[in-house]
Enzyme design. Sequence first.
Site, PDB file in Angstrom:
ATOM      1  N   ASP A 109       0.826  -1.020  -0.140  1.00  7.48           N
ATOM      2  CA  ASP A 109      -0.118   0.009  -0.172  1.00  7.48           C
ATOM      3  C   ASP A 109       0.740   1.234   0.011  1.00  7.48           C
ATOM      4  OD1 ASP A 109      -2.565   1.184  -0.280  1.00  7.48           O
ATOM      5  OD2 ASP A 109      -2.890   1.040   1.967  1.00  7.48           O
ATOM      6  N   ASP A 116      -4.254  -3.654  -5.115  1.00  8.68           N
ATOM      7  CA  ASP A 116      -3.690  -2.399  -5.357  1.00  8.68           C
ATOM      8  C   ASP A 116      -2.150  -2.348  -5.692  1.00  8.68           C
ATOM      9  OD1 ASP A 116      -6.045  -1.588  -4.742  1.00  8.68           O
ATOM     10  OD2 ASP A 116      -5.205  -0.506  -2.700  1.00  8.68           O
ATOM     11  N   ASP A 164     -12.178   1.057   6.574  1.00  2.46           N
ATOM     12  CA  ASP A 164     -11.106   1.305   5.620  1.00  2.46           C
ATOM     13  C   ASP A 164      -9.750   1.965   6.116  1.00  2.46           C
ATOM     14  OD1 ASP A 164     -12.541   0.438   3.332  1.00  2.46           O
ATOM     15  OD2 ASP A 164     -13.595   2.270   3.436  1.00  2.46           O
TER      16      ASP A 164
END
Length: 577
Positions: free
Chosen positions: A92, A154, A358
């Site tokens: 991330d 991602d 989140d």
Amino acid sequence: MPSNPFKHNAFYVNPTYRQHIRSTKEHSDDPVIQAALESLINVPSAYWLDTKERLTGAAGSTDNLEGILADAASFPTPPLCVFIVYDLPNRDCKALASNGEICCTYHADGTCDYETAGDCQRGLAEYKSEYIDPMRAILERYTKVPVVLIVEPDSLPNLVTNQADARCGNPATNRAYREGVKYAVNTLSSVSSVSLYLDAAHGGWLGWPVQAGKFARLVAELGVHTSIRGYSTNVANYQPLGSACPPENFPLHQHCRQDQGEAPPCCRDACKLIESTSDGNNELNYVQMLANHLRAAGVATPHFVIDTGRNGVDDMRADCSNWCNIRGAGLGLWPTADTALPELVDAYFWLKTPGESDGCTSHLADGSTCSRYDGFCGSADSLGSRAGEPRAPEAGQWFTEQVLQLASHEHIRAQTRVALGLVRPPRPPPHAQSMAPMHATTTLRSPPPPVAAQQSLPSANGNASVPVLLLVLLLLTVLVLAILVLWLLCCRGWCRRFRGLKLLPGDGSDLGPDTPGLCAATESLESAELAVAQAELRVKRAELAAARARIAAQQESTDAAAASAREQASMEAEILD
């Protein structure tokens, strides 16, 4: 895996998730919300393997990979288990809320130093030996349990669009993502019970042709496409599912921007992406566009699974770049293998568990500062950013207020009132099939059955067969009535008039191969009736003439008698004189 793993397997529902839902019900005294939450208890969702600790745990626990597989293996027919593989070195890199535990280079406090260049040799060794290899060993012990793995959300998309960011663009992160993803795919795909889907972001991220093309070429370059079933999209995001435009309408941004009056439902664009030449206005259009680019890069027959956990509302964000605990979001379609594009989309599934945060707000509920705070979690669209709203916990932790919000969205509430018998069911709008909220909430009328009793969760379109049957019956009734009316008109002498108007060609013999000339027969019958009427008229005329003759004769007789009387009277007068 050559076939769709979601198609013929029941879906595993984690007992830990059920417990979270039951505990959340205690925070609301609204019977409608409680009923909506009750309907979630048997809805499956993915389990995130975002730390090494989540691979194993205490005996009997279903809060880890091994415990879940052991529980699933105890079923007479083991259900499908879905996991998120998510622990790359420098994970991330663009955001802060979900930074990982494995680093290419460590700070003194154990956090990752994203900007130090290098080859990430140490981080990759840790990822392989302490995360991927143990995962493979556990999966090998439970090969009778079908498993889907979503690989590193991602990661590759960050390599496509965020190379200008020093945290994502440095050589260490680049090698970590490329080599880590390749190793994970090659290692885990060797387990016979496993199907792999590599993450492909979403339409709001890679929906432009340039970005989609880069992603497709990166996948082809890594050579992993031959070892995976397909790709995941919209993981942990809020992009609308929407409705699919026909393939011939692509490039979509050209088709939808044409001056054609009211835009078709598949061109609905809450985030105004089409205006900037994107074809990713919704996820069904995005996967069609991305599939075209993957094929062009030599990646044949791509398949997709779309995350529908929280995309039941498509216009709740002021800025569609916001992604953290979005206020006003609603539950999306229930997990199912019955999709709008069955040849392309294997399933809709809740890959991000509704109710899991989140990311954290700047301060946690206890007032302490959150060390993993990301500015996006303080956006104007984020739950917890306003005064008086509950603070959000760290990513992955249960956020009670979020799941209450997801279940309390007006579409959910309306359908739950119907399920409780409080109101009559509303008439669906004509374009309901293109509205994700209506699809999602329809399932609340009949909550999903327990996993052991189902083969797959009910289709969100399952109730559509009833109105279709009624429509067919109505059409048949109209057809029969039309034939009856036509027959009556013909028998009443209208055939000739219709034929004169070119509505019935010929003499009616074209009504069917075994049907005589209906109009000709009708005309003959009319001629015979006319002849009889004329004969009757002639008889009446003769009778009238005879009657007139009798009257004339009687009149003449009367006149003669009158004349004789007058003559006799005259003679009598003369005699008297």
